[in-house]
Design an enzyme around this catalytic site. Structure first.
Site, PDB file in Angstrom:
ATOM      1  N   HIS A  36     -12.267   3.784   0.207  1.00 29.74           N
ATOM      2  CA  HIS A  36     -12.919   2.408   1.586  1.00 29.74           C
ATOM      3  C   HIS A  36     -13.850   0.780   1.121  1.00 29.74           C
ATOM      4  O   HIS A  36     -13.832   0.700   1.962  1.00 29.74           O
ATOM      5  CB  HIS A  36     -13.340   3.203   2.576  1.00 29.74           C
ATOM      6  CG  HIS A  36     -12.740   4.164   3.793  1.00 29.74           C
ATOM      7  ND1 HIS A  36     -13.212   5.318   3.985  1.00 29.74           N
ATOM      8  CD2 HIS A  36     -11.313   4.269   4.014  1.00 29.74           C
ATOM      9  CE1 HIS A  36     -12.606   5.741   4.888  1.00 29.74           C
ATOM     10  NE2 HIS A  36     -11.424   5.319   4.914  1.00 29.74           N
ATOM     11  N   ARG A  82      -2.700  -1.664  -3.073  1.00 22.19           N
ATOM     12  CA  ARG A  82      -3.587  -0.915  -2.905  1.00 22.19           C
ATOM     13  C   ARG A  82      -3.881  -0.022  -3.840  1.00 22.19           C
ATOM     14  O   ARG A  82      -2.521   0.931  -4.059  1.00 22.19           O
ATOM     15  CB  ARG A  82      -3.942  -0.510  -1.969  1.00 22.19           C
ATOM     16  CG  ARG A  82      -5.004   0.487  -1.561  1.00 22.19           C
ATOM     17  CD  ARG A  82      -5.143   0.258  -0.159  1.00 22.19           C
ATOM     18  NE  ARG A  82      -6.096   1.495   0.260  1.00 22.19           N
ATOM     19  CZ  ARG A  82      -6.717   2.559   1.189  1.00 22.19           C
ATOM     20  NH1 ARG A  82      -5.587   2.316   2.348  1.00 22.19           N
ATOM     21  NH2 ARG A  82      -7.565   2.885   1.573  1.00 22.19           N
ATOM     22  N   GLU A 111      -8.349  -4.448   5.804  1.00 21.60           N
ATOM     23  CA  GLU A 111      -8.188  -4.240   3.577  1.00 21.60           C
ATOM     24  C   GLU A 111      -7.036  -4.857   3.459  1.00 21.60           C
ATOM     25  O   GLU A 111      -7.421  -5.961   2.025  1.00 21.60           O
ATOM     26  CB  GLU A 111      -7.972  -3.025   3.567  1.00 21.60           C
ATOM     27  CG  GLU A 111      -8.947  -2.249   4.055  1.00 21.60           C
ATOM     28  CD  GLU A 111      -9.030  -0.779   4.052  1.00 21.60           C
ATOM     29  OE1 GLU A 111      -8.041   0.054   5.357  1.00 21.60           O
ATOM     30  OE2 GLU A 111      -9.076   0.178   3.339  1.00 21.60           O
ATOM     31  N   ARG A 117      -9.577  16.288   7.663  1.00 20.11           N
ATOM     32  CA  ARG A 117     -10.760  17.280   6.884  1.00 20.11           C
ATOM     33  C   ARG A 117     -12.015  17.022   7.448  1.00 20.11           C
ATOM     34  O   ARG A 117     -12.045  17.071   8.162  1.00 20.11           O
ATOM     35  CB  ARG A 117     -10.591  15.212   5.915  1.00 20.11           C
ATOM     36  CG  ARG A 117      -9.461  15.682   5.172  1.00 20.11           C
ATOM     37  CD  ARG A 117      -9.932  14.568   3.730  1.00 20.11           C
ATOM     38  NE  ARG A 117      -8.540  13.081   3.813  1.00 20.11           N
ATOM     39  CZ  ARG A 117      -8.488  11.648   3.951  1.00 20.11           C
ATOM     40  NH1 ARG A 117     -10.098  11.335   3.517  1.00 20.11           N
ATOM     41  NH2 ARG A 117      -7.702  10.865   4.186  1.00 20.11           N
ATOM     42  N   ASN A 146       0.851  -1.153  -0.086  1.00 23.54           N
ATOM     43  CA  ASN A 146      -0.171   0.219  -0.256  1.00 23.54           C
ATOM     44  C   ASN A 146       1.092   1.108   0.053  1.00 23.54           C
ATOM     45  O   ASN A 146       1.707   1.386   1.389  1.00 23.54           O
ATOM     46  CB  ASN A 146      -1.103  -0.095   0.965  1.00 23.54           C
ATOM     47  CG  ASN A 146      -1.581   1.218   1.228  1.00 23.54           C
ATOM     48  OD1 ASN A 146      -1.822   2.004   0.689  1.00 23.54           O
ATOM     49  ND2 ASN A 146      -2.535   1.189   2.700  1.00 23.54           N
TER      50      ASN A 146
END
Ligand code: AMP
Length: 395
Positions: free
Chosen positions: A177, A88, A382, A238, A10
């Site tokens: 996601h 990923r 994940e 965020r 990733n």
């Protein structure tokens, strides 16, 4: 040694996470992260058999970091067990609705989509190219964060702006996601004894980045993140949703440039900006528990926005079989879960305080009382999902 494992990679712009996983037994043989890449403080940290290790990397970028990881895997006797590499990739645009084997065409398509994820796609591509160079004999698979949401209907993914921006430039909601939602949705259905193809789930992935997803019959029908991962819920740094005219206000009234406004909304907002304390939910929770009213207000804003989105998704699906919490906050914060469920009592949620308080640190399970609409926690994985896709596509 049998080739029973997948190397999962990733790549971010300054970090590279990795893990070696046997997708069949679900055993994670090693995991780690190269951090602060492209700076003199680049470092590789890893964990194997419960033991931690660390190695300074000098000025390493992706390729050098991956070479250091290969050295480590050799030392630990793991190289011979790796049959393929799973990557990923953040943005697959409209081109990719599922994971796929890396070919020149696939690389070109990711490259063509760079305008949609200018920070992430180049790092993802650098990781794939480095892996192709360092492991010339192994197949590579790409698993996209956006792919799961390609089942959304147009009414959920179109923005009400001139249609040509979608047609000519791909401006629409993509959602992120997705790998986590695919894993968590199936795991939740399995735990509840539901057929995923006949189920209505709302999953809230609440980590440093946070989003929610409506999963009907195993398919994403709506999600909160948009063209980029800035839209939707309140996150660590965020903002999530704000009035789009804020850009104009910040520029005309306060003299922000476009980059400064974008930076503020991505890196200085959310829990951090509102609390004026920290982006880490734990710090704000502790302050609130000690009576800090502003910290409590920050948590309340986070939960208000989340509850509104969940309610909207549940109403759109017509039914909710379960609300599933996942991600660092979703899996660990009984405080946030309680706050959100209290706001959603109209849907019949009745929290079991004991189960809620006992569910954290990787534990999964139902947190509501008998007879309640189900709310539960599922620890996401994940990396395992990426290793499964990689094995399936390379077997
Ligand atoms: P993730 O991005 O999924 O790794 O989630 C990271 C976030 O999880 C951190 O920034 C924390 O805010 C949050 N987190 C982890 N543990 C706890 C906890 N016990 N209580 C509240 N939040 C937590």
């Amino acid at each position: 040694m049998s080739k029973d494992s997948i190397l999962v990679i990733n790549c971010g712009s300054s970090s590279l996470k990795f893990a070696v996983i046997n997708p069949t037994t679900e055993e994670e043989k090693i995991n780690g992260i190269a951090e602060r890449m492209n700076s003199s403080e680049a470092v590789l940290n890893w964990k194997i058999n419960g033991e931690k290790g660390s190695l300074p990397l000098g000025q390493a970028a992706h390729e050098a970091a991956l070479e250091a990881i290969v050295g480590l895997l050799r030392e630990e006797g793991l190289m011979a067990s790796i049959s393929a590499i799973g990557h990923r990739v953040v943005h697959g645009g409209e081109k990719f609705s599922q994971s796929c084997l890396v070919t020149d065409e696939v690389l070109q398509a990711i490259e063509d989509g760079t305008k949609l994820a200018p920070l992430h796609s180049p790092a993802n591509l650098a990781g794939i190219r480095a892996a192709q160079k360092i492991f010339p004999g192994l197949p590579n698979v790409v698993v996209f964060d956006t792919a799961f949401h390609q089942t959304m209907p147009a009414e959920a993914y179109l923005y009400p702006i001139p249609y040509s921006l979608y047609k000519d430039h791909g401006v629409r909601r993509y959602g992120f996601h997705g790998t986590s939602y695919r894993y968590v949705g199936q795991a939740a259905a399995d735990m509840l004894g539901l057929d995923i193809n006949d189920s209505n789930l709302v999953v809230a992935h609440l980590g440093n980045g946070a989003s929610a997803c409506a999963i009907k019959n195993g398919k994403s029908i709506d999600t909160t993140m948009g063209l980029t991962p800035l839209e939707g819920l309140v996150m660590g740094t965020r903002s999530g949703d704000v009035d789009p005219n804020l850009f104009n206000f910040l520029n005309k009234t306060l003299g922000y440039t476009l980059d400064e406004a974008t930076d503020m909304l991505n890196k200085k907002s959310g829990l951090l900006g509102l609390s004026e304390m920290d982006s880490d939910c734990r710090v704000i929770q502790e302050a609130a528990a000690q009576g800090n009213e502003h910290a409590q207000l920050t948590l309340d804003v986070f939960c208000h926005v989340l509850a509104e989105k969940v309610a909207g998704f549940a109403a759109a699906m017509g039914k909710i079989d379960a609300l599933v919490f996942t991600g660092g906050i979703g899996e660990n914060s009984s405080v946030i879960r309680k706050n959100v469920l209290e706001r959603l009592s109209i849907f019949g949620f009745k929290l079991d305080e004991k189960l809620n308080d006992e569910t954290f640190r990787g534990k999964s399970g139902v947190i509501t009382q008998e007879g309640s609409t189900v709310a539960m926690v599922v620890a996401t994985n994940e990396e395992l999902m990426i290793s499964r896709d990689t094995q399936a596509l390379t077997a």
